[in-house]
Design an enzyme around this catalytic site. Structure first.
Site, PDB file in Angstrom:
ATOM      1  N   ASP A 195     -18.124  -3.826   9.572  1.00 52.52           N
ATOM      2  CA  ASP A 195     -17.855  -5.176  10.050  1.00 52.52           C
ATOM      3  C   ASP A 195     -19.078  -5.945  10.567  1.00 52.52           C
ATOM      4  O   ASP A 195     -19.385  -7.006  10.052  1.00 52.52           O
ATOM      5  CB  ASP A 195     -16.767  -5.140  11.143  1.00 52.52           C
ATOM      6  N   CYS A 230       1.663 -15.279   0.817  1.00 49.71           N
ATOM      7  CA  CYS A 230       0.689 -15.402   1.919  1.00 49.71           C
ATOM      8  C   CYS A 230       0.272 -16.856   2.098  1.00 49.71           C
ATOM      9  O   CYS A 230       0.158 -17.345   3.227  1.00 49.71           O
ATOM     10  CB  CYS A 230      -0.524 -14.517   1.651  1.00 49.71           C
TER      11      CYS A 230
HETATM   12  C1  B12 Z   1     -16.245 -13.363   8.794  1.00 45.15           C
HETATM   13  C2  B12 Z   1     -15.054 -12.423   8.789  1.00 45.15           C
HETATM   14  C3  B12 Z   1     -13.817 -12.931   9.165  1.00 45.15           C
HETATM   15  C4  B12 Z   1     -13.564 -14.429   9.329  1.00 45.15           C
HETATM   16  C5  B12 Z   1     -13.448 -15.064   7.911  1.00 45.15           C
HETATM   17  C6  B12 Z   1     -12.525 -14.263   6.975  1.00 45.15           C
HETATM   18  C7  B12 Z   1     -12.682 -14.564   5.489  1.00 45.15           C
HETATM   19  N1  B12 Z   1     -11.611 -14.393   4.744  1.00 45.15           N
HETATM   20  O1  B12 Z   1     -13.755 -14.908   5.034  1.00 45.15           O
HETATM   21  C8  B12 Z   1     -12.254 -14.433  10.171  1.00 45.15           C
HETATM   22  C9  B12 Z   1     -12.613 -14.480  11.648  1.00 45.15           C
HETATM   23  C10 B12 Z   1     -11.283 -15.559   9.866  1.00 45.15           C
HETATM   24  C11 B12 Z   1     -11.691 -13.054   9.837  1.00 45.15           C
HETATM   25  C12 B12 Z   1     -10.350 -12.734   9.932  1.00 45.15           C
HETATM   26  C13 B12 Z   1      -9.822 -11.476   9.639  1.00 45.15           C
HETATM   27  N2  B12 Z   1     -10.524 -10.365   9.373  1.00 45.15           N
HETATM   28 CO1  B12 Z   1     -12.455 -10.336   9.050  1.00 45.15          CO
HETATM   29  N3  B12 Z   1     -14.271 -10.180   8.545  1.00 45.15           N
HETATM   30  C14 B12 Z   1     -15.216 -11.063   8.421  1.00 45.15           C
HETATM   31  C15 B12 Z   1     -16.511 -10.408   7.896  1.00 45.15           C
HETATM   32  C16 B12 Z   1     -17.469 -10.164   9.068  1.00 45.15           C
HETATM   33  C17 B12 Z   1     -17.217 -11.184   6.772  1.00 45.15           C
HETATM   34  C18 B12 Z   1     -16.272 -11.712   5.679  1.00 45.15           C
HETATM   35  C19 B12 Z   1     -16.976 -12.654   4.736  1.00 45.15           C
HETATM   36  O2  B12 Z   1     -18.054 -12.361   4.244  1.00 45.15           O
HETATM   37  N4  B12 Z   1     -16.362 -13.824   4.469  1.00 45.15           N
HETATM   38  C20 B12 Z   1     -16.890 -14.797   3.563  1.00 45.15           C
HETATM   39  C21 B12 Z   1     -16.040 -14.741   2.295  1.00 45.15           C
HETATM   40  C22 B12 Z   1     -16.545 -15.795   1.317  1.00 45.15           C
HETATM   41  O3  B12 Z   1     -16.282 -13.427   1.754  1.00 45.15           O
HETATM   42  P1  B12 Z   1     -15.195 -12.231   1.703  1.00 45.15           P
HETATM   43  O4  B12 Z   1     -13.895 -12.658   2.234  1.00 45.15           O
HETATM   44  O5  B12 Z   1     -15.775 -10.979   2.290  1.00 45.15           O
HETATM   45  O6  B12 Z   1     -15.174 -11.909   0.168  1.00 45.15           O
HETATM   46  C23 B12 Z   1     -14.625 -12.834  -0.691  1.00 45.15           C
HETATM   47  C24 B12 Z   1     -15.567 -13.425  -1.690  1.00 45.15           C
HETATM   48  O7  B12 Z   1     -16.402 -12.413  -2.172  1.00 45.15           O
HETATM   49  C25 B12 Z   1     -14.534 -13.947  -2.671  1.00 45.15           C
HETATM   50  N5  B12 Z   1     -14.812 -13.790  -4.066  1.00 45.15           N
HETATM   51  C26 B12 Z   1     -15.483 -12.864  -4.749  1.00 45.15           C
HETATM   52  N6  B12 Z   1     -15.478 -13.141  -6.036  1.00 45.15           N
HETATM   53  C27 B12 Z   1     -14.762 -14.274  -6.168  1.00 45.15           C
HETATM   54  C28 B12 Z   1     -14.443 -14.998  -7.290  1.00 45.15           C
HETATM   55  C29 B12 Z   1     -13.683 -16.193  -7.127  1.00 45.15           C
HETATM   56  C30 B12 Z   1     -13.380 -16.973  -8.332  1.00 45.15           C
HETATM   57  C31 B12 Z   1     -13.248 -16.619  -5.828  1.00 45.15           C
HETATM   58  C32 B12 Z   1     -12.478 -17.885  -5.628  1.00 45.15           C
HETATM   59  C33 B12 Z   1     -13.561 -15.835  -4.706  1.00 45.15           C
HETATM   60  C34 B12 Z   1     -14.319 -14.688  -4.918  1.00 45.15           C
HETATM   61  O8  B12 Z   1     -13.318 -13.224  -2.469  1.00 45.15           O
HETATM   62  C35 B12 Z   1     -13.577 -12.189  -1.560  1.00 45.15           C
HETATM   63  C36 B12 Z   1     -12.314 -11.826  -0.788  1.00 45.15           C
HETATM   64  O9  B12 Z   1     -11.930 -12.909   0.008  1.00 45.15           O
HETATM   65  C37 B12 Z   1     -15.936  -9.040   7.327  1.00 45.15           C
HETATM   66  C38 B12 Z   1     -16.857  -7.818   7.476  1.00 45.15           C
HETATM   67  C39 B12 Z   1     -18.023  -7.834   6.505  1.00 45.15           C
HETATM   68  N7  B12 Z   1     -19.195  -7.509   6.999  1.00 45.15           N
HETATM   69  O10 B12 Z   1     -17.845  -8.123   5.335  1.00 45.15           O
HETATM   70  C40 B12 Z   1     -14.619  -8.842   8.143  1.00 45.15           C
HETATM   71  C41 B12 Z   1     -13.403  -8.271   7.393  1.00 45.15           C
HETATM   72  C42 B12 Z   1     -13.296  -9.029   6.095  1.00 45.15           C
HETATM   73  N8  B12 Z   1     -12.291  -8.648   8.266  1.00 45.15           N
HETATM   74  C43 B12 Z   1     -11.323  -7.790   8.304  1.00 45.15           C
HETATM   75  C44 B12 Z   1     -10.091  -7.979   8.995  1.00 45.15           C
HETATM   76  C45 B12 Z   1      -9.250  -6.744   9.240  1.00 45.15           C
HETATM   77  C46 B12 Z   1      -9.692  -9.265   9.403  1.00 45.15           C
HETATM   78  C47 B12 Z   1      -8.293  -9.699   9.907  1.00 45.15           C
HETATM   79  C48 B12 Z   1      -7.130  -8.990   9.198  1.00 45.15           C
HETATM   80  C49 B12 Z   1      -8.191  -9.495  11.449  1.00 45.15           C
HETATM   81  C50 B12 Z   1      -6.914 -10.033  12.067  1.00 45.15           C
HETATM   82  N9  B12 Z   1      -5.778  -9.367  11.918  1.00 45.15           N
HETATM   83  O11 B12 Z   1      -6.934 -11.046  12.718  1.00 45.15           O
HETATM   84  C51 B12 Z   1      -8.338 -11.227   9.599  1.00 45.15           C
HETATM   85  C52 B12 Z   1      -7.811 -11.523   8.192  1.00 45.15           C
HETATM   86  C53 B12 Z   1      -7.836 -12.965   7.789  1.00 45.15           C
HETATM   87  C54 B12 Z   1      -7.970 -13.116   6.262  1.00 45.15           C
HETATM   88  N10 B12 Z   1      -6.883 -13.434   5.595  1.00 45.15           N
HETATM   89  O12 B12 Z   1      -9.079 -12.902   5.746  1.00 45.15           O
HETATM   90  C55 B12 Z   1     -11.635  -6.582   7.426  1.00 45.15           C
HETATM   91  C56 B12 Z   1     -10.833  -6.697   6.112  1.00 45.15           C
HETATM   92  C57 B12 Z   1     -10.350  -5.369   5.547  1.00 45.15           C
HETATM   93  C58 B12 Z   1      -9.638  -5.556   4.210  1.00 45.15           C
HETATM   94  N11 B12 Z   1      -8.832  -4.554   3.847  1.00 45.15           N
HETATM   95  O13 B12 Z   1      -9.791  -6.545   3.524  1.00 45.15           O
HETATM   96  C59 B12 Z   1     -13.220  -6.718   7.242  1.00 45.15           C
HETATM   97  C60 B12 Z   1     -13.752  -6.211   5.908  1.00 45.15           C
HETATM   98  C61 B12 Z   1     -13.842  -5.911   8.408  1.00 45.15           C
HETATM   99  C62 B12 Z   1     -13.792  -4.391   8.166  1.00 45.15           C
HETATM  100  N12 B12 Z   1     -14.938  -3.724   8.063  1.00 45.15           N
HETATM  101  O14 B12 Z   1     -12.752  -3.782   8.036  1.00 45.15           O
HETATM  102  N13 B12 Z   1     -12.671 -12.215   9.385  1.00 45.15           N
HETATM  103  S1  SF4 Z   2       0.585 -10.150  -3.528  1.00 41.27           S
HETATM  104 FE1  SF4 Z   2      -1.203 -11.492  -3.438  1.00 41.27          FE
HETATM  105  S2  SF4 Z   2      -0.310 -13.559  -3.390  1.00 41.27           S
HETATM  106 FE2  SF4 Z   2       1.335 -12.142  -2.835  1.00 41.27          FE
HETATM  107  S3  SF4 Z   2       1.308 -12.079  -0.593  1.00 41.27           S
HETATM  108 FE3  SF4 Z   2       0.020 -10.374  -1.344  1.00 41.27          FE
HETATM  109  S4  SF4 Z   2      -2.042 -11.237  -1.384  1.00 41.27           S
HETATM  110 FE4  SF4 Z   2      -0.641 -12.967  -1.254  1.00 41.27          FE
END
Ligand code: B12
Ligand code: SF4
Ligand code: SF4
Length: 320
Positions: free
Chosen positions: A130, A191
């Site tokens: 994280d 969701c």
């Molecule tokens: C910043 C952060 C947050 C932020 C932003 C979340 C977000 N969705 O971006 C906030 C504070 C809102 C948050 C909330 C939560 N978080 Co958080 N968070 C992080 C952190 C530190 C970085 C995430 C990040 O880089 N976000 C930026 C987005 C752009 O990247 P991403 O979501 O990781 O990846 C996405 C992109 O790569 C994108 N993507 C990739 N290819 C493509 C292609 C296309 C076409 C598109 C459209 C997108 C796409 O999709 C990926 C998945 O979303 C990570 C830990 C880490 N170091 O990675 C934990 C992490 C993601 N969080 C985690 C958790 C548990 C949570 C919560 C469940 C906590 C809670 N119960 O309140 C919530 C869930 C909310 C949600 N629906 O995401 C876990 C998720 C575990 C899992 N199984 O997924 C992590 C991995 C921490 C851990 N080590 O376990 N979090």
């Molecule tokens: S299956 Fe995919 S679209 Fe349906 S609730 Fe889960 S994450 Fe959301």
């Protein structure tokens, strides 16, 4: 490196209590880079400035550690059933009900790294959970552990999404698993429709500045007036977009990790107590839990929002 080293790493992960383990090299994926840049470009990180600072490493995870050759990625199930809290007590997301997962995972990941290098008779490792700059969900997908749900969670096909992701980087070149390429969401959009604050600007895109998790944990400023009523009774974090997901409804099982178990509800401070708490009391009550993160002021702010929502939700008292 031999398939034996890979099998040994996975066996060690299982023995340490992780439910899933996969291995990837540290490639950078162009779609993830584009998604991250678009997200940052739209300011969806809000006050999380570390997301901007860490972006160069997230774009190219090899920059985390020049010697790294492989990432061993694990999932740890933290799911537990949790009833609605009584009035006067806010709701805490499941991931934060027990001991701070950063501590639990770090210790376990270190043990995993030690076993991997001991088995190989060489090498070194670093652990991440994280707080570091790695794109953990992307590495988990590349390691074959699941797909990105429309709620952005990494969903494992037999565990669901109530899992923490941990990463051991090592300079050992372990044989990689195949990335998870399928998208198993299909036409579902539960969701997206259930999110109380309409935080998804599109499937797979979360505007963190609207997410209750961000508003109650990461944000330091006041909860925006438009969103405060929608926070409902969430005192810390939010589980709505995971609770409604059919993959969790079907596969989520009680965690086997005692450290993640919730302490009894009666031991949690009430909302009124949280509003009045001193720094010292806050430290005593929340030390070693994830609720330390927003600090006393953050939790007091959240408690005031929930109290106001409860007050608004109560029927008017009858005239006397
Ligand atoms: C910043 C952060 C947050 C932020 C932003 C979340 C977000 N969705 O971006 C906030 C504070 C809102 C948050 C909330 C939560 N978080 Co958080 N968070 C992080 C952190 C530190 C970085 C995430 C990040 O880089 N976000 C930026 C987005 C752009 O990247 P991403 O979501 O990781 O990846 C996405 C992109 O790569 C994108 N993507 C990739 N290819 C493509 C292609 C296309 C076409 C598109 C459209 C997108 C796409 O999709 C990926 C998945 O979303 C990570 C830990 C880490 N170091 O990675 C934990 C992490 C993601 N969080 C985690 C958790 C548990 C949570 C919560 C469940 C906590 C809670 N119960 O309140 C919530 C869930 C909310 C949600 N629906 O995401 C876990 C998720 C575990 C899992 N199984 O997924 C992590 C991995 C921490 C851990 N080590 O376990 N979090
Ligand atoms: S299956 Fe995919 S679209 Fe349906 S609730 Fe889960 S994450 Fe959301
Ligand atoms: S955690 Fe809650 S507020 Fe954040 S996206 Fe999911 S349902 Fe919406």
């Amino acid at each position: 490196m031999s398939a034996g080293a890979k099998a040994a790493a996975k066996a060690a992960a299982r023995a340490l209590g992780f439910q899933a383990c996969g291995i990837t090299d540290l490639r950078s994926s162009p779609e993830a880079v584009r998604a991250l840049d678009a997200w940052l470009g739209r300011g969806m990180q809000g006050e999380m400035r570390y997301m901007e600072r860490q972006a160069p490493v997230r774009r190219d995870p090899r920059r985390a550690w020049a010697d790294a050759r492989s990432a061993v990625v694990v999932l740890h199930n933290y799911y537990q059933r949790d009833a609605e809290p009584a009035a006067g007590r806010g709701r805490v997301a499941r991931y934060a009900l027990g001991a701070d997962y950063h501590d639990v995972m770090r210790e376990r990941l270190t043990a995993l790294g030690q076993r991997i290098v001991a088995e190989a008779g060489a090498g070194s490792f670093r652990v991440y959970v994280d707080a570091g700059p790695l794109p953990e969900r992307e590495l988990a997908r590349l390691a074959g552990l699941g797909w990105f749900g429309k709620n952005t969670m990494l969903i494992h096909p037999r565990l669901g999404s109530f899992t923490f992701i941990g990463v051991v980087l090592t300079d050992l070149p372990l044989a990689a698993d195949a990335p998870f390429e399928a998208d198993r969401c299909g036409s579902c959009r539960r969701c997206l429709d259930a999110c109380p604050t309409a935080a998804f600007s599109a499937p797979h895109v979360l505007d963190a500045t609207r997410c209750i998790s961000y508003l109650t944990i990461e944000a330091r400023s006041a909860t925006p007036a438009e969103l405060a009523p929608r926070v409902g009774n969430w005192l810390f974090g939010c589980d709505v977009c995971q609770d409604v997901c059919p993959w969790n409804v079907r596969f989520a099982e009680e965690t086997a990790e005692p450290a993640y178990r919730a302490k009894p509800k009666a031991e949690w401070p009430t909302l009124e107590e949280l509003v009045r708490m001193t720094e010292r009391e806050h430290e005593e009550v929340f030390e070693g839990t994830a609720l330390e993160r927003p600090g006393r002021a953050g939790l007091a702010r959240n408690a005031a929002v929930v109290l106001e929502n409860e007050r608004r939700g109560r029927p008017e008292s009858p005239a006397v």
